[in-house]
Design a protein around this motif. Structure first.
Motif, PDB file in Angstrom:
ATOM      1  N   LYS A  60       0.847  -1.190   0.000  1.00  0.00           N
ATOM      2  CA  LYS A  60       0.000   0.000   0.000  1.00  0.00           C
ATOM      3  C   LYS A  60       0.883   1.240   0.000  1.00  0.00           C
ATOM      4  O   LYS A  60       1.876   1.301   0.722  1.00  0.00           O
ATOM      5  N   PRO A  61       0.511   2.212  -0.812  1.00  0.00           N
ATOM      6  CA  PRO A  61       1.329   3.428  -0.827  1.00  0.00           C
ATOM      7  C   PRO A  61       1.138   4.204   0.470  1.00  0.00           C
ATOM      8  O   PRO A  61       0.085   4.146   1.104  1.00  0.00           O
ATOM      9  N   GLU A  62       2.168   4.900   0.837  1.00  0.00           N
ATOM     10  CA  GLU A  62       2.070   5.736   2.031  1.00  0.00           C
ATOM     11  C   GLU A  62       1.229   6.968   1.715  1.00  0.00           C
ATOM     12  O   GLU A  62       1.025   7.314   0.550  1.00  0.00           O
ATOM     13  N   ASN A  63       0.732   7.586   2.748  1.00  0.00           N
ATOM     14  CA  ASN A  63      -0.044   8.813   2.582  1.00  0.00           C
ATOM     15  C   ASN A  63       0.774   9.978   3.095  1.00  0.00           C
ATOM     16  O   ASN A  63       1.367   9.901   4.172  1.00  0.00           O
ATOM     17  N   ILE A  64       0.789  11.037   2.338  1.00  0.00           N
ATOM     18  CA  ILE A  64       1.450  12.262   2.767  1.00  0.00           C
ATOM     19  C   ILE A  64       0.371  13.178   3.309  1.00  0.00           C
ATOM     20  O   ILE A  64      -0.586  13.515   2.603  1.00  0.00           O
ATOM     21  N   GLN A  65       0.503  13.561   4.570  1.00  0.00           N
ATOM     22  CA  GLN A  65      -0.458  14.466   5.195  1.00  0.00           C
ATOM     23  C   GLN A  65       0.087  15.884   5.048  1.00  0.00           C
ATOM     24  O   GLN A  65       1.094  16.238   5.660  1.00  0.00           O
ATOM     25  N   LEU A  66      -0.578  16.678   4.220  1.00  0.00           N
ATOM     26  CA  LEU A  66      -0.174  18.065   4.017  1.00  0.00           C
ATOM     27  C   LEU A  66      -1.288  18.953   4.539  1.00  0.00           C
ATOM     28  O   LEU A  66      -2.415  18.902   4.045  1.00  0.00           O
ATOM     29  N   ALA A  67      -0.966  19.744   5.565  1.00  0.00           N
ATOM     30  CA  ALA A  67      -1.966  20.613   6.189  1.00  0.00           C
ATOM     31  C   ALA A  67      -1.635  22.068   5.888  1.00  0.00           C
ATOM     32  O   ALA A  67      -0.466  22.454   5.794  1.00  0.00           O
ATOM     33  N   ILE A  68      -2.690  22.850   5.714  1.00  0.00           N
ATOM     34  CA  ILE A  68      -2.545  24.293   5.484  1.00  0.00           C
ATOM     35  C   ILE A  68      -3.404  24.990   6.525  1.00  0.00           C
ATOM     36  O   ILE A  68      -4.605  24.741   6.612  1.00  0.00           O
ATOM     37  N   ASP A  69      -2.777  25.865   7.322  1.00  0.00           N
ATOM     38  CA  ASP A  69      -3.571  26.580   8.319  1.00  0.00           C
ATOM     39  C   ASP A  69      -4.154  27.852   7.718  1.00  0.00           C
ATOM     40  O   ASP A  69      -3.945  28.161   6.536  1.00  0.00           O
ATOM     41  N   ALA A  70      -4.893  28.598   8.523  1.00  0.00           N
ATOM     42  CA  ALA A  70      -5.582  29.792   8.022  1.00  0.00           C
ATOM     43  C   ALA A  70      -4.615  30.875   7.578  1.00  0.00           C
ATOM     44  O   ALA A  70      -4.961  31.724   6.753  1.00  0.00           O
ATOM     45  N   GLY A  72      -1.869  30.254   5.946  1.00  0.00           N
ATOM     46  CA  GLY A  72      -1.210  29.799   4.733  1.00  0.00           C
ATOM     47  C   GLY A  72       0.067  29.034   4.991  1.00  0.00           C
ATOM     48  O   GLY A  72       0.806  28.735   4.057  1.00  0.00           O
ATOM     49  N   GLN A  73       0.361  28.686   6.242  1.00  0.00           N
ATOM     50  CA  GLN A  73       1.558  27.914   6.548  1.00  0.00           C
ATOM     51  C   GLN A  73       1.318  26.454   6.182  1.00  0.00           C
ATOM     52  O   GLN A  73       0.230  25.922   6.380  1.00  0.00           O
ATOM     53  N   LEU A  74       2.367  25.817   5.671  1.00  0.00           N
ATOM     54  CA  LEU A  74       2.281  24.421   5.239  1.00  0.00           C
ATOM     55  C   LEU A  74       2.920  23.511   6.279  1.00  0.00           C
ATOM     56  O   LEU A  74       3.959  23.835   6.859  1.00  0.00           O
ATOM     57  N   TRP A  76       4.031  19.457   6.472  1.00  0.00           N
ATOM     58  CA  TRP A  76       4.214  18.173   5.810  1.00  0.00           C
ATOM     59  C   TRP A  76       4.382  17.134   6.908  1.00  0.00           C
ATOM     60  O   TRP A  76       5.404  17.084   7.584  1.00  0.00           O
ATOM     61  N   ASP A  77       3.377  16.302   7.096  1.00  0.00           N
ATOM     62  CA  ASP A  77       3.361  15.312   8.180  1.00  0.00           C
ATOM     63  C   ASP A  77       3.738  15.959   9.519  1.00  0.00           C
ATOM     64  O   ASP A  77       4.658  15.526  10.216  1.00  0.00           O
ATOM     65  N   LYS A  78       3.055  17.024   9.873  1.00  0.00           N
ATOM     66  CA  LYS A  78       3.185  17.786  11.138  1.00  0.00           C
ATOM     67  C   LYS A  78       4.507  18.537  11.253  1.00  0.00           C
ATOM     68  O   LYS A  78       4.846  19.041  12.318  1.00  0.00           O
ATOM     69  N   GLU A  79       5.259  18.648  10.172  1.00  0.00           N
ATOM     70  CA  GLU A  79       6.522  19.390  10.184  1.00  0.00           C
ATOM     71  C   GLU A  79       6.340  20.667   9.367  1.00  0.00           C
ATOM     72  O   GLU A  79       5.883  20.622   8.222  1.00  0.00           O
ATOM     73  N   LEU A  80       6.675  21.809   9.973  1.00  0.00           N
ATOM     74  CA  LEU A  80       6.518  23.091   9.297  1.00  0.00           C
ATOM     75  C   LEU A  80       7.394  23.118   8.051  1.00  0.00           C
ATOM     76  O   LEU A  80       8.541  22.686   8.062  1.00  0.00           O
ATOM     77  N   LEU A  81       6.819  23.609   6.970  1.00  0.00           N
ATOM     78  CA  LEU A  81       7.483  23.551   5.667  1.00  0.00           C
ATOM     79  C   LEU A  81       7.280  24.882   4.972  1.00  0.00           C
ATOM     80  O   LEU A  81       6.217  25.498   5.085  1.00  0.00           O
ATOM     81  N   ASP A  82       8.278  25.351   4.255  1.00  0.00           N
ATOM     82  CA  ASP A  82       8.036  26.573   3.486  1.00  0.00           C
ATOM     83  C   ASP A  82       7.865  26.227   2.007  1.00  0.00           C
ATOM     84  O   ASP A  82       8.123  25.115   1.573  1.00  0.00           O
ATOM     85  N   GLN A  83       7.376  27.181   1.231  1.00  0.00           N
ATOM     86  CA  GLN A  83       6.965  26.946  -0.156  1.00  0.00           C
ATOM     87  C   GLN A  83       8.113  26.422  -1.019  1.00  0.00           C
ATOM     88  O   GLN A  83       7.900  25.599  -1.896  1.00  0.00           O
ATOM     89  N   SER A  84       9.346  26.863  -0.771  1.00  0.00           N
ATOM     90  CA  SER A  84      10.475  26.413  -1.591  1.00  0.00           C
ATOM     91  C   SER A  84      10.789  24.939  -1.341  1.00  0.00           C
ATOM     92  O   SER A  84      11.190  24.215  -2.261  1.00  0.00           O
ATOM     93  N   GLU A  85      10.612  24.455  -0.102  1.00  0.00           N
ATOM     94  CA  GLU A  85      10.860  23.051   0.204  1.00  0.00           C
ATOM     95  C   GLU A  85       9.751  22.150  -0.332  1.00  0.00           C
ATOM     96  O   GLU A  85       9.982  20.959  -0.550  1.00  0.00           O
TER      97      GLU A  85
END
Length: 139
Positions: A60-70, A72-74, A76-85
């Motif tokens: 089964k493929p893994e799932n990537i959980q990508l969350a966006i808060d109000a 606009g912060q990203l 990636w699996d509960k790790e803060l990420l910026d747009q360039s990454e």
């Protein structure tokens, strides 16, 4: 002047009813043909096959959980990420086999523009499966 009765001998004996006897004969012939040919089509040789318990190894493929808060912060699996990454991570995830699914979670007040940017980045990075995660409705 008579109104024309059905028993006039001057007219041809026209019977408006459909004669179903030939139709029944044809149907009986077809039924007999099918009864004879069906056992021939299902001709199987009875053999005793060995029993083995083998399962298909389906990864089964893994799932990537990508969350966006109000704001606009990203995340990636509960790790803060910026747009360039984001582009680099999407590109590396797209190369995996089987390809993971991107589960996108966005707050209700997140600007649509930010969601559209993430979807565009996923598409250009090569991820083909994107799902939106929502809360079940409360009625």
């Amino acid at each position: 002047m008579s109104m024309g009765s059905l028993s006039d001998s001057d007219e041809d004996d026209f019977n408006p009813e459909i004669n179903t006897t030939p139709l029944v004969d044809v149907m009986l012939v077809l039924l007999i043909i099918f009864i004879i040919t069906i056992p021939v089509l299902n001709h199987n040789i009875k053999i005793d096959l060995p029993h083995a318990s083998s399962k298909v190894d389906k990864v089964k493929p893994e799932n990537i959980q990508l969350a966006i808060d109000a704001d606009g912060q990203l995340f990636w699996d509960k790790e803060l990420l910026d747009q360039s990454e984001l582009q680099a991570r999407i590109a590396s995830a797209a190369l995996k086999e089987p390809q993971p699914e991107l589960h996108l979670r966005a707050e209700r007040l997140t600007p649509y523009e930010k969601i559209a940017q993430v979807m565009s980045a996923a598409q250009s990075g090569g991820l083909t499966k994107i799902g939106f995660v929502t809360e079940p409705g409360k009625h």
